[in-house]
Motif scaffolding. Structure first.
Motif, PDB file in Angstrom:
ATOM      1  N   SER A   1       0.889  -1.161   0.094  1.00 44.03           N
ATOM      2  CA  SER A   1       0.062  -0.052  -0.092  1.00 44.03           C
ATOM      3  C   SER A   1       0.888   1.113  -0.181  1.00 44.03           C
ATOM      4  O   SER A   1       1.777   1.338   0.975  1.00 44.03           O
ATOM      5  N   LEU A   2       0.766   2.069  -1.095  1.00 39.65           N
ATOM      6  CA  LEU A   2       1.626   3.406  -1.257  1.00 39.65           C
ATOM      7  C   LEU A   2       1.307   4.470  -0.507  1.00 39.65           C
ATOM      8  O   LEU A   2       1.786   5.408  -0.309  1.00 39.65           O
ATOM      9  N   SER A   3      -0.045   4.585  -0.560  1.00 35.98           N
ATOM     10  CA  SER A   3      -0.898   5.869  -0.038  1.00 35.98           C
ATOM     11  C   SER A   3      -2.215   5.561   0.524  1.00 35.98           C
ATOM     12  O   SER A   3      -2.687   4.823   0.004  1.00 35.98           O
ATOM     13  N   GLY A   4      -2.595   6.539   1.224  1.00 35.19           N
ATOM     14  CA  GLY A   4      -4.274   6.648   1.565  1.00 35.19           C
ATOM     15  C   GLY A   4      -4.427   5.547   2.515  1.00 35.19           C
ATOM     16  O   GLY A   4      -3.729   4.733   2.987  1.00 35.19           O
ATOM     17  N   ARG A   5      -5.622   5.328   2.369  1.00 33.47           N
ATOM     18  CA  ARG A   5      -6.408   4.211   3.258  1.00 33.47           C
ATOM     19  C   ARG A   5      -7.465   3.879   2.286  1.00 33.47           C
ATOM     20  O   ARG A   5      -8.357   4.560   1.753  1.00 33.47           O
ATOM     21  N   ILE A   6      -8.287   2.536   2.535  1.00 34.05           N
ATOM     22  CA  ILE A   6      -9.422   2.130   2.083  1.00 34.05           C
ATOM     23  C   ILE A   6      -9.933   0.819   2.934  1.00 34.05           C
ATOM     24  O   ILE A   6      -9.283   0.377   3.476  1.00 34.05           O
TER      25      ILE A   6
END
Length: 641
Positions: free
Chosen positions: A201-206
């Motif tokens: 996971s490179l960025s953000g959230r989900i």
């Protein structure tokens, strides 16, 4: 919570996989061929729980030269590196290439692990340590901890854990902003679950239940479930080795190298502007348009390097380049890349993506090269507002929507909105479409406005007795044709400024007034007299043209058009034109008749006027059209007002 991913790097058979097994108890070699050959071919994954409470994700990369492309894919998501050198061999070819890749991908933290300590004498170990320190001198690993270990006896393993724990403790973990991104490094299907992807996971959230789009293809699927290091999670953030179970998509529709990201957060492009560092160890110049293999994220794409300001690049030099790719890719500015030669595959250099959707750049003329220098100066030294204005200027009259701009910048939501407030309020950026928030640079709009004024000026010079130009015809004359909403925005703006005048479907310059030449005035008077004297039985248009044979037909038609626009003449149908005085007199006569009789029909109209059907029927229809009368069956009555 955001976590950290540690990756290994180093020459083949230097003990990277054994080191991870000693650290975590996890064997990252999962393929039969890897077990049989004793080398890592594909990426392997493990995790380590640290005393500080964080779980470190670990990526084991292959060291063999044939699998460097897999190493690059694994390095794409690393936050720090455990650089492995075997004590019995020291610095080897893939040690150098892996280290080049780590630097090109922007790694800034790590440690050096000297493996196989148990296989060498103390004097030899000291000599190798000195060699390793010299090799990493001047780099981000110059002062990194150097720990000799034995994966067989376990010596040094605890020290590595302590170093990693101290490094992670020192990190100031920030709240994750922006859309989720994951570079897909593995796709498979599990019976009873369906399609599964894995990656860093490179960025953000989900979260589970949300949609995930796969770029560059653009297919979207729903997240059925999430696992991090084998444990189910409802939500995942950056820095995690992640497995995502999907519904609504087959594994054949996803490929390794795809970018899984929040819908609408990325753009696919076959052109990239970038800053390239050409490695000092290369043996020859890099020529313009050299064919290369581009590695970005977990994707490998064949393309060409266009040197925008030079014809060749010497080893150790930097250059502003445009990458022309055979297949589309999705990145954000700031993403790192590596290029390797097409054949044989050797690492040549790498750098930073600066623009993920640029126009195709020219380089032949000096003015083209100067333009590239100016553009890249903004990329590298300009503020965010300057970069936004550059993107908008290069997008021209089409502009960019706020959503597209976010994907171009990698900047989203409130952060982008705040960044746009000042240039919009200063009228450096125009919002020409409220729904999609389509933005156009004011400089582009100003040039288009000047083009509109210039076209109107030329039209008035070429057609001095025409009042104005049809609005849509004016738009079609612009090159390239302007978008309807931007064009209407500018017409309204120029009208408010008093520079143009809109009259119905036509537009003219505010200072334009019809001026007739002497012969045109004579023509106007003659035509007016012809129709005035003809009364209700005017000649056909072709007869009028024939009576004025001393004048060019085009000029006669222009004067006729002027008389029609002025209302002196009235066109009843395509072949019949009347003088306004004759029609007004007839309208009064009809009104008086119907006020007395209540109605009129064709026979009584003929008796009233003495006209044949050639004139009477078109006139009756004309009075219906201008809403003086209304037809009821075969009769006409006055329309109520």
């Amino acid at each position: 919570m955001r976590e950290i991913i540690l990756g290994t790097a180093g020459h083949v058979d230097h003990g990277k996989t054994s080191l991870i097994r000693a650290l975590t108890g996890i064997d990252t070699d999962r393929l039969k061929e890897e077990k049989a050959r004793g080398i890592t071919i594909e990426l392997g994954f493990a995790h380590l729980d640290l005393p500080c409470g964080h779980r470190l994700g670990i990526v084991d990369v292959p060291g063999h030269e044939k699998f460097v492309r897999n190493m690059v894919a694994g390095a794409a998501g690393m936050d720090m590196v455990a650089f492995v050198v075997a004590a019995d061999e020291g610095i080897m070819p893939q040690t150098k290439e892996h280290f080049d890749i780590c630097r090109l991908l922007g790694l800034r933290d790590g440690l050096i692990v000297l493996t196989k300590k148990d296989m060498v004498e103390p004097d030899w170990l000291i000599m190798v340590q000195e060699e390793v320190r010299e090799f990493f001198s001047g780099s981000f690993l110059e002062n990194a901890p150097l720990i000799p270990v034995s994966s067989v006896t376990g010596e040094g393993i605890e020290e590595i854990k302590q170093v990693l724990d101290a490094k992670v403790r020192a990190i100031n973990f920030q709240e994750e902003f922006g859309p989720f991104r994951l570079a897909v490094d593995r796709v498979f299907s599990m019976k009873g679950f369906g399609t599964v992807i894995t990656g860093s996971s490179l960025s953000g959230r989900i979260a589970a239940g949300e949609d995930l789009t796969f770029y560059p293809g653009g297919l979207t699927a729903k997240i059925r479930g999430i696992q991090v290091h084998g444990a189910a999670r409802e939500l995942v953030e950056a820095g995690h080795r992640t497995a995502i179970n999907l519904q609504g998509i087959d594994k054949e529709q996803i490929s390794r190298g795809d970018m899984a990201a929040a819908p609408g957060s990325m753009l696919a492009s076959t052109l990239l502007d970038a800053d390239l560092h050409y490695l000092k160890g290369n043996s020859k110049k890099l020529k313009n348009r050299s064919q290369v293999r581009l590695h970005v994220g977990t994707r490998e794409i064949v393309g060409r390097v266009v040197l925008l300001e030079k014809d060749g690049l010497d080893p150790g030099e930097d250059a502003n380049i445009q990458l022309i790719l055979k297949e589309p890719v999705t990145v954000w500015p700031g993403d790192r890349f590596v290029i390797r030669s097409y054949s044989p595959a050797v690492t040549l250099g790498g750098g930073v993506i600066l623009n993920n959707f640029p126009p195709k750049r020219k380089r032949a003329a000096e003015r083209d090269r100067q333009r590239s220098r100016e553009v890249f100066a903004v990329y590298k030294n300009g503020g965010l507002t300057e970069k936004i204005l550059l993107l908008l200027e290069e997008s021209g009259v089409q502009g960019i929507t706020a959503e597209q701009l976010a994907a171009r910048l990698g900047l989203f939501g409130k952060r982008l909105k705040k960044q746009l407030e000042q240039p919009i309020s200063a009228k450096k950026i125009l919002v020409v479409e409220a729904d999609s928030q389509r933005l156009v640079a004011a400089s582009v709009a100003d040039k288009l406005a000047e083009a509109i004024l210039a076209l109107l000026g030329k039209y008035h010079r070429d057609n001095p007795i025409k009042n104005g130009l049809a609005t849509e015809e004016l738009r079609s004359k612009l090159k390239p044709p302007a978008d309807q909403r931007l064009f209407q925005y500018l017409i309204s703006s120029l009208s408010r400024q008093g520079r143009i005048v809109q009259e119905g479907a036509e537009v003219r310059l505010a200072g334009h007034h019809i001026t007739l030449q002497v012969d045109e005035q004579a023509m106007q008077n003659k035509i007016g007299r012809v129709y005035q004297q003809a009364g209700l039985e005017p000649p056909l248009l072709k007869e009028v043209l024939a009576s004025l044979s001393e004048f060019p037909e085009k000029r006669i038609q222009q004067v006729m058009d002027l008389l029609l626009r002025q209302g002196v003449l009235v066109k009843v149908n395509e072949s019949l034109i009347f003088h306004k005085e004759a029609l007004n007199a007839l309208a009064d006569k009809m009104t008086a008749f119907m006020l007395k009789e209540g109605e009129i029909d064709a026979p009584r109209f003929k008796d009233l006027t003495g006209l044949s059907r050639k004139f009477s029927i078109p006139l009756l229809e004309y009075f219906d059209k201008i809403k003086l009368t209304i037809r009821v069956d075969d009769k006409r009555v006055l329309r109520k007002r």
